[in-house]
Design an enzyme around this catalytic site. Structure first.
Site, short mmCIF file in Angstrom:
data_model
loop_
_atom_site.label_atom_id
_atom_site.label_comp_id
_atom_site.label_asym_id
_atom_site.label_seq_id
_atom_site.Cartn_x
_atom_site.Cartn_y
_atom_site.Cartn_z
N ILE A 154 0.84 -1.21 0.00
CA ILE A 154 0.00 0.00 0.00
C ILE A 154 0.87 1.26 0.00
O ILE A 154 0.66 2.18 -0.79
CB ILE A 154 -0.95 0.00 1.22
CG1 ILE A 154 -1.91 -1.20 1.11
CG2 ILE A 154 -1.73 1.30 1.32
CD1 ILE A 154 -2.71 -1.50 2.37
N ARG A 233 -3.46 1.09 11.19
CA ARG A 233 -4.17 0.55 12.35
C ARG A 233 -4.27 1.65 13.41
O ARG A 233 -3.35 2.45 13.59
CB ARG A 233 -3.44 -0.65 12.94
CG ARG A 233 -3.63 -1.95 12.15
CD ARG A 233 -5.05 -2.51 12.27
NE ARG A 233 -5.27 -3.71 11.49
CZ ARG A 233 -5.74 -3.76 10.25
NH1 ARG A 233 -6.05 -2.64 9.62
NH2 ARG A 233 -5.94 -4.90 9.63
N ASP A 257 -8.88 6.39 8.94
CA ASP A 257 -9.81 5.32 8.55
C ASP A 257 -9.85 4.26 9.64
O ASP A 257 -10.65 3.33 9.56
CB ASP A 257 -9.36 4.70 7.22
CG ASP A 257 -10.39 3.69 6.71
OD1 ASP A 257 -11.57 4.07 6.59
OD2 ASP A 257 -10.01 2.52 6.46
N GLU A 262 -11.84 1.26 17.77
CA GLU A 262 -12.88 1.16 16.72
C GLU A 262 -13.77 -0.06 16.89
O GLU A 262 -14.89 -0.08 16.39
CB GLU A 262 -12.23 1.15 15.32
CG GLU A 262 -11.42 -0.11 15.02
CD GLU A 262 -10.89 -0.12 13.58
OE1 GLU A 262 -10.29 0.88 13.16
OE2 GLU A 262 -11.07 -1.14 12.89
N HIS A 294 -13.18 2.51 8.78
CA HIS A 294 -12.44 1.34 8.27
C HIS A 294 -13.04 0.88 6.93
O HIS A 294 -13.38 -0.29 6.76
CB HIS A 294 -12.46 0.19 9.29
CG HIS A 294 -11.24 -0.68 9.19
ND1 HIS A 294 -10.53 -1.10 10.28
CD2 HIS A 294 -10.59 -1.20 8.12
CE1 HIS A 294 -9.51 -1.85 9.88
NE2 HIS A 294 -9.53 -1.92 8.57
N GLN A 295 -13.14 1.82 6.01
CA GLN A 295 -13.73 1.50 4.71
C GLN A 295 -12.72 1.59 3.57
O GLN A 295 -13.08 1.44 2.41
CB GLN A 295 -14.93 2.41 4.41
CG GLN A 295 -14.56 3.86 4.08
CD GLN A 295 -15.76 4.67 3.61
OE1 GLN A 295 -16.55 5.13 4.43
NE2 GLN A 295 -15.90 4.88 2.31
N ALA A 296 -11.43 1.81 3.92
CA ALA A 296 -10.43 1.98 2.85
C ALA A 296 -10.38 0.76 1.94
O ALA A 296 -10.20 0.89 0.74
CB ALA A 296 -9.06 2.27 3.47
P1 NAI Z 1 2.80 -4.95 3.66
O1 NAI Z 1 3.16 -6.08 4.56
O2 NAI Z 1 2.88 -5.13 2.18
O3 NAI Z 1 3.69 -3.67 4.02
C1 NAI Z 1 3.98 -3.26 5.32
C2 NAI Z 1 5.36 -2.61 5.30
O4 NAI Z 1 5.60 -2.07 6.58
C3 NAI Z 1 6.48 -3.60 4.99
O5 NAI Z 1 7.28 -3.14 3.91
C4 NAI Z 1 7.29 -3.64 6.28
O6 NAI Z 1 8.67 -3.81 6.06
C5 NAI Z 1 6.97 -2.27 6.87
N1 NAI Z 1 7.26 -2.16 8.28
C6 NAI Z 1 7.25 -3.13 9.24
N2 NAI Z 1 7.64 -2.60 10.42
C7 NAI Z 1 7.89 -1.30 10.21
C8 NAI Z 1 8.33 -0.23 11.03
N3 NAI Z 1 8.61 -0.41 12.33
N4 NAI Z 1 8.47 0.99 10.48
C9 NAI Z 1 8.21 1.21 9.18
N5 NAI Z 1 7.81 0.23 8.33
C10 NAI Z 1 7.65 -1.00 8.85
O7 NAI Z 1 1.34 -4.50 4.10
P2 NAI Z 1 0.28 -3.65 3.26
O8 NAI Z 1 -0.56 -4.58 2.48
O9 NAI Z 1 0.96 -2.53 2.57
O10 NAI Z 1 -0.64 -3.07 4.45
C11 NAI Z 1 -0.12 -2.15 5.39
C12 NAI Z 1 -1.07 -2.03 6.55
O11 NAI Z 1 -2.29 -1.43 6.10
C13 NAI Z 1 -1.52 -3.39 7.15
O12 NAI Z 1 -0.60 -3.84 8.12
C14 NAI Z 1 -2.85 -3.07 7.77
O13 NAI Z 1 -2.66 -2.70 9.10
C15 NAI Z 1 -3.33 -1.84 6.98
N6 NAI Z 1 -4.52 -2.13 6.17
C16 NAI Z 1 -5.61 -1.32 6.32
C17 NAI Z 1 -6.76 -1.55 5.59
C18 NAI Z 1 -7.95 -0.64 5.72
O14 NAI Z 1 -9.03 -0.97 5.19
N7 NAI Z 1 -7.84 0.49 6.38
C19 NAI Z 1 -6.86 -2.67 4.67
C20 NAI Z 1 -5.62 -3.44 4.52
C21 NAI Z 1 -4.51 -3.17 5.28
#
Ligand code: NAI
Length: 327
Positions: A154, A233, A257, A262, A294-296
């Site tokens: 993302i 989160r 979001d 929540e 939480h609708q992203a």
């Molecule tokens: P991803 O696993 O592809 O990317 C997460 C990145 O964060 C990784 O590159 C990782 O190395 C990095 N990371 C880990 N610890 C870190 C730290 N201490 N400081 C900086 N970076 C760090 O995950 P993705 O798919 O990009 O999702 C990211 C987050 O988005 C998820 O963990 C989830 O919490 C949130 N999310 C929210 C949604 C929503 O509807 N609002 C839907 C899907 C995900």
């Protein structure tokens, strides 16, 4: 095989029902999984859950005692699951690692633009016949510095989209160094993100390391009037500290979001009730705060992908094939 799916809204049920094997005995429940609702899972070999279901040691133990073997998360984040406990109980946990990074990245951009150009205020004003532009002044995104924390699926997309706006992209990700250079992002320390960013967007997972990342000590290092966006989160942010910074104008815009508490609010209609969460209610009083529930992730493509991956995860378990999305 009996499968019980918790936190299943009508749109979830429709998507799951469309792809689940008709031979499965599927029960879709609107209620979240907790100690009150866990009785419905008795005898269910597979239980599917979403982001705000309770999955601590007590609930996991009750599930395992009731015969559950597979816990299928219909989401990517797993910070709400006691994985060590699940392992000790012999409960396999699978997830949907990515359903639509585009959905979340596009929503993130939507929050930024709506906050900057005050689209939510314009919507109401114009409908009331008020065409005054007082209080509506925005800024060009072009040329601004964006700090992205977490350069995964993302975060990278958000960076690429904003690069097309002509923004400078700073990225902090201790575990992802190669990709950023090839995409033209600058890999920097957190302190640089705080100091130089006009907009900060959170895309890292919630871990012990990232919990409370945004609190008084980090906020004080940011540019006065910074825009802060959180689609990651809720617990990445200390909401009371952010409220104090909104009052002092250290934070100039806030787009959320997700919210730390929540679970008691989101995904349900509370419009006929008195909301007792004073911290959340205080957030809503600021004209420069925009909250979505939480609708992203919530696009047609994402819902289909969640349903298909959940089905594939369950099929793999049923066929005793390797669980590719196992945690
Ligand atoms: P991803 O696993 O592809 O990317 C997460 C990145 O964060 C990784 O590159 C990782 O190395 C990095 N990371 C880990 N610890 C870190 C730290 N201490 N400081 C900086 N970076 C760090 O995950 P993705 O798919 O990009 O999702 C990211 C987050 O988005 C998820 O963990 C989830 O919490 C949130 N999310 C929210 C949604 C929503 O509807 N609002 C839907 C899907 C995900």
């Amino acid at each position: 095989m009996k499968i019980v799916s918790y936190s299943c809204k009508p749109y979830d049920k429709q998507a799951l029902n469309h792809v689940f094997d008709s031979a499965w005995q599927s029960l879709y429940l609107d209620v979240p999984l907790n100690l009150d609702s866990i009785g419905c899972a008795l005898g269910a070999e597979v239980v599917t859950v979403f982001v705000n279901d309770r999955l601590d040691a007590e609930v996991l133990t009750r599930l395992a005692d009731g015969g559950t073997k597979l816990l299928a998360l219909r989401c990517a984040g797993f910070n709400h699951v006691d994985l060590a406990c699940a392992k000790s109980l012999g409960l396999s946990v699978v997830r949907v690692p990515d359903y639509s990074p585009y959905a979340v990245a596009e929503h993130t951009l939507g929050l930024m633009l709506a906050l900057n150009r005050k689209l939510y205020r314009a919507y109401n004003r114009v409908r009331e016949g008020n065409f005054s532009l007082n209080g509506m002044l925005g800024f060009d995104m072009h040329g601004k510095t964006i700090g992205i924390i977490g350069a995964g699926r993302i975060g990278r997309l958000v960076g690429l989209m904003l690069k097309a706006f002509g923004c400078r992209i700073l990225v902090h990700d201790p575990y992802e160094t190669q990709v950023c250079q090839t995409l033209g992002f600058e890999q920097v320390a957190l302190e640089t993100i705080w100091r130089e960013s006009d907009v900060i967007s959170l895309h890292c997972p919630l871990t012990d390391e990232t919990r409370g990342l945004i609190q008084a000590q980090s906020i004080v290092q940011m540019k006065k009037g910074v825009m802060l966006i959180n689609t990651g989160r809720g617990d990445l942010i200390s909401t009371p500290d952010v409220i104090a910074a909104l009052k002092s104008k250290q934070i100039g815009y806030l787009g959320l979001d997700v919210y730390e508490k929540e679970g008691a609010l989101f995904f349900e209609d509370h419009s006929d009730e008195i909301i007792l969460d004073d911290v959340f209610e205080r957030l809503l009083t600021f004209p420069n705060v925009l909250v979505t529930g939480h609708q992203a992730y919530f696009t047609q493509e994402a819902l289909s992908h969640i349903a298909e991956t959940t089905r594939d995860n369950i099929l793999a378990y049923q066929k005793k094939a390797p669980l590719l999305n196992r945690l």
